[in-house]
Design an enzyme around this catalytic site. Structure first.
Site, mmCIF file in Angstrom:
data_model
loop_
_atom_site.group_PDB
_atom_site.id
_atom_site.type_symbol
_atom_site.label_atom_id
_atom_site.label_comp_id
_atom_site.label_asym_id
_atom_site.label_seq_id
_atom_site.Cartn_x
_atom_site.Cartn_y
_atom_site.Cartn_z
ATOM 1 N N CYS A 94 -46.705 23.574 13.594
ATOM 2 C CA CYS A 94 -45.670 23.631 15.008
ATOM 3 C C CYS A 94 -44.414 24.234 14.693
ATOM 4 C CB CYS A 94 -45.594 22.423 15.199
ATOM 5 S SG CYS A 94 -47.669 21.092 15.870
ATOM 6 N N LEU A 127 -49.244 23.980 17.738
ATOM 7 C CA LEU A 127 -50.201 24.721 17.525
ATOM 8 C C LEU A 127 -51.011 23.722 17.217
ATOM 9 C CD1 LEU A 127 -51.908 27.300 17.016
ATOM 10 C CD2 LEU A 127 -50.954 26.895 14.105
#
Length: 653
Positions: free
Chosen positions: A2, A53
């Site tokens: 992320c 993500l």
């Protein structure tokens, strides 16, 4: 995987709320790191931002995430591979789980153990926790620095942090200015080695450290140090190999944790091949493997990757990059890296990441093996040079040494052989600085005196490019020279390789995992006798022994190649205009950083047949980086910039 970011201002600013658009602007600068979801948290003069993500607990695990009592909030980037095994003990302490994500385990650990929570984690991570009860911000980074975390502390006491520098610039937390104290380090070592960056005022949190910010004051603390101290009880070679094999298998298996498809990067070298061998035993379906090469024969090793793929029945994918594609991508990849690309292989890594992203969200890679297991030839070369050099200087008078250098080295007609001899004990004094650091530097200390203008040298308070490396050497408990060199590289050179791996894969929105840097495996390897790492001319001895019956002989015996990129030939041929523009061109000269006569000489000598690839690469990248970040110029392709109107005035995100 992320992107995280945030802001905290001192108590005197507590009534001045963070403007929501500011944290959103920071967060969206990291969109490529997390295209699946976004969120932010604001409490007065504190804000946290997150781009996700989704890898584990796809429907739950949204961030920022609060603690059980709602008093603490976390944003986190990475994977905690032991989070499920930590959960029962936390539940026994009364913590109730709302998700199955590893993020929730971290916030519960913080509630239970405070700053020491990091000591329980096995994985890669960078996270920030805002503790509303204590009005305190905690930043933490994993043991080897697999995940990035940058910050700037302003004069008013406010701290800004982010996974990438561009988010700090998007917030205008700091003006993009060159850090002259990082120049010598960059010129010698491909990149800055410590917590400095090439941006003035922007630092990175060191690996294995936490940072506490409280009311404008910052306290750094190291929570982990890799020990090279040898245990009193030694094992047989068979026992060492068996333990290594078991730990390596466990490291790979832990990194298969995912709720999405995963695969691996396969170069055909022993590191990625070993991962492929173990991974194929642990999954029920064919492993998805991805390889990259260039059309030029000397830069195409796909035959080895195909050999391994066939051996283990993988679902294999390849991409071949043209020089046109390579240079067209370069400006945008410098933007993703935030700093000049240290190695041309970064571009290839982006292309194979983009290929992998069409099939998977997670890949395993072989980073860290060379630094742990003495995989670089420079280690054995240096040990040999130092041993011979000490004997040579002790037993041969200076007059004879000068004669040998003049007659033997100076008169060799073959330029390549003459250059190799000039880097041995026959031409260099027998010290670590000359035979190791200067010998393998991009620009040695002597060359830097010619490279930089007098004005630049005057602005550089730090002119010793090896200070950080020597600091790491002196801090280590390693007793042998080989272990000392490994200890230094694990904290300096490896860091840049990990940033390359992270930022190039995240530019394609996929997560990369590094089983060789599992800290349990690393702790075992560090304490091995050096003969289990480097034995004669054999590098990575224990890995080769562990894979002896599992990998094809051609893979076990092949010489380490690194990742060959024919950029030197390209800069000598069809892309020579890039050197004319970005090294000797008017805009580069006008900056007054580099000596124009010296860099012009380098370009001409390279075109005449000498190999100055690393030096020209560093200079081209540096100028492209200056134009993108310092000049605020949007560079979408490597055409000669004077042919179009240059954009001015600040970073655009």
């Amino acid at each position: 995987m992320c992107g995280i970011c945030g802001i905290a201002a001192p108590g005197s600013f507590i009534r001045r709320n963070v403007d929501e658009s500011l944290i959103v602007r920071m967060r969206e600068a990291l969109r490529h790191r997390g295209p699946d979801d976004a969120g932010h948290f604001i409490e007065g003069a504190v804000a946290l931002g997150h781009r996700r993500l989704s890898i584990v607990d796809l429907t739950g695990g949204r961030q920022p995430m609060s603690s059980q009592d709602g008093q603490s909030w976390i944003v986190y980037n990475g994977e905690i591979y032991n989070h499920r095994s930590l959960r029962p003990a936390l539940e026994a302490r009364g913590y109730r789980y709302r998700t199955s994500s590893d993020t929730e385990t971290i916030i519960h650990l913080y509630d239970a153990y405070g700053r020491d929570a990091v000591r329980y984690l096995r994985g890669m991570f960078a996270f920030a926790i805002w503790d509303g009860r204590r009005r305190r911000l905690l930043l933490a980074r994993d043991r080897f620095g697999v995940k990035p975390l940058y910050y700037t502390l302003r004069d008013d006491g406010a701290i800004f942090f982010a996974s990438e520098i561009k988010a700090l610039l998007a917030a205008r937390a700091v003006k993009p200015e060159l850090n002259y104290d990082g120049l010598s380090d960059y010129a010698a070592n491909h990149a800055t080695s410590g917590d400095e960056t090439l941006f003035r005022g922007i630092r990175r949190l060191p690996p294995g450290h936490t940072l506490i910010w409280e009311d404008g004051q910052v306290q750094l603390e190291r929570y982990w140090e890799l020990s090279f101290s040898k245990p009193a009880h030694t094992l047989s070679e068979i026992e060492y190999v068996a333990q290594f094999s078991e730990l390596f298998r466990e490291a790979v298996e832990l990194r298969l944790m995912a709720d999405v498809p995963l695969g691996m990067f396969l170069s055909g070298g022993i590191d990625s091949s070993a991962i492929a061998a173990v991974m194929s035993e642990l999954v029920s379906e064919p492993v998805k493997t991805f390889s990259v090469a260039f059309a030029e024969r000397e830069a195409n090793e796909l035959e080895y990757a195909r050999l391994v793929a066939k051996e283990f029945g993988t679902e294999h994918h390849e991409v071949v990059v043209t020089p046109e594609e390579f240079f067209a991508a370069l400006p945008e990849l410098i933007y993703h890296e935030d700093e000049p690309l240290a190695h041309p292989s970064s571009v290839a890594l982006y292309f194979v990441s983009r290929l992998a992203a069409q099939h998977v969200k997670v890949v395993l890679t072989g980073e860290g093996s060379d630094e742990l297991l003495a995989g670089y030839s420079r280690y054995r070369t240096t040990l040999w040079n130092l041993a011979c050099g000490r004997f040579y200087h002790r037993h041969f008078p200076e007059s004879l040494r000068q004669l040998v250098e003049a007659r033997l080295v100076g008169r060799v007609k073959n330029a390549r052989l003459r250059q190799r001899l000039s880097r041995t004990f026959l031409s260099l004094p027998p010290g670590l600085t000359s035979l190791y650091f200067d010998n393998f530097a991009v620009f040695s200390r002597a060359m830097q005196q010619r490279l930089f203008t007098p004005e630049t040298l005057e602005r550089m308070e730090e002119r010793n490019p090896y200070r950080t490396a020597f600091d790491r050497l002196s801090e280590s408990d390693a007793e042998t020279l080989l272990d000392q060199l490994l200890a230094a590289d694990l904290k300096t050179y490896l860091h840049e390789l990990l940033m390359k791996q992270d930022q190039m894969s995240m530019a394609a929105s996929i997560e990369s995992r590094v089983p060789f840097l599992d800290h349990k495996l690393a702790e075992f390897v560090a304490q091995l006798p050096t003969r289990m790492k480097l034995r004669g001319l054999t590098t990575k001895y224990i890995l080769r022994a562990a894979m002896r019956d599992r990998l094809p002989p051609a893979i076990l015996k092949r010489r380490k190649m690194g990742f060959p990129v024919p950029v030197g030939a390209w800069l000598r041929g069809q892309f020579s205009h890039l050197a004319d523009e970005y090294i000797t061109g008017a805009r580069a000269r006008a900056r007054g950083i580099f000596n124009p006569e010296f860099v012009s000489e380098l370009v001409q000598r390279h075109r005449a047949g000498e190999d100055h690839t690393e030096r020209l690469w560093a200079l081209v990248n540096f100028e492209m980086w200056q134009r993108r970040f310092m000049d605020g110029e949007e560079m979408n392709e490597t055409q000669i910039p004077e042919r179009r109107q240059a954009a001015r005035g600040g970073i655009r995100v």
